[in-house]
Design a protein around this motif. Structure first.
Motif: not given
Length: 132
Positions: A77-97
């Motif tokens: 979880a500590p590795a994901w905290e800052a990423r999750l704070e940015k929101g799922m839409p941005l994470l999905l964009t990072h995955v897609r692109d």
């Protein structure tokens, strides 16, 4: 005049000491590093859903189950905290692109956005998984 110099000099040292404490306090706030148990867990953890587990194993595990890849470890979880704070839409964009060393779609060309969301939730600790 001598007393005035001592007072100014005293404040100078007080300020320097305070600044030093502030710097030292910041040193303890480094990134939390995974321990051996976290690494072992990341290597064995799988999504409970069999179809999602197959996609995870062929696409995500090679990086998210291996600390050497520098990808955030699955289940840590500590590795994901800052990423999750940015929101799922941005994470999905990072995955897609793709992002940094992660290729576009994370090698899962047949994953839907819903599956990517579930995979992110699983890897970040938000969806239950089991060890195999």
């Amino acid at each position: 005049m001598e007393a005035g110099r001592r007072a100014v000099g005293g404040w100078h040292w007080y300020g320097m000491a305070l600044a030093g404490l502030v710097v030292l306090a910041g040193c303890g706030r480094g990134e939390i590093k995974p321990q051996a148990a976290d690494l072992q867990r990341a290597e064995t953890l799988r999504p409970m859903d069999a179809q999602l587990a197959r996609k995870y194993e062929r696409s995500c595990l090679i990086c998210h189950g291996n600390q050497a890849s520098q990808a955030p470890l699955a289940g840590f979880a500590p590795a994901w905290e800052a990423r999750l704070e940015k929101g799922m839409p941005l994470l999905l964009t990072h995955v897609r692109d793709g992002l940094n060393a992660m290729p576009a779609r994370g090698y899962c060309n047949d994953c839907s956005d819903q599956e990517f969301t579930r995979l992110i939730a699983f890897m970040s600790g938000g969806e239950q998984g089991g060890a195999r």
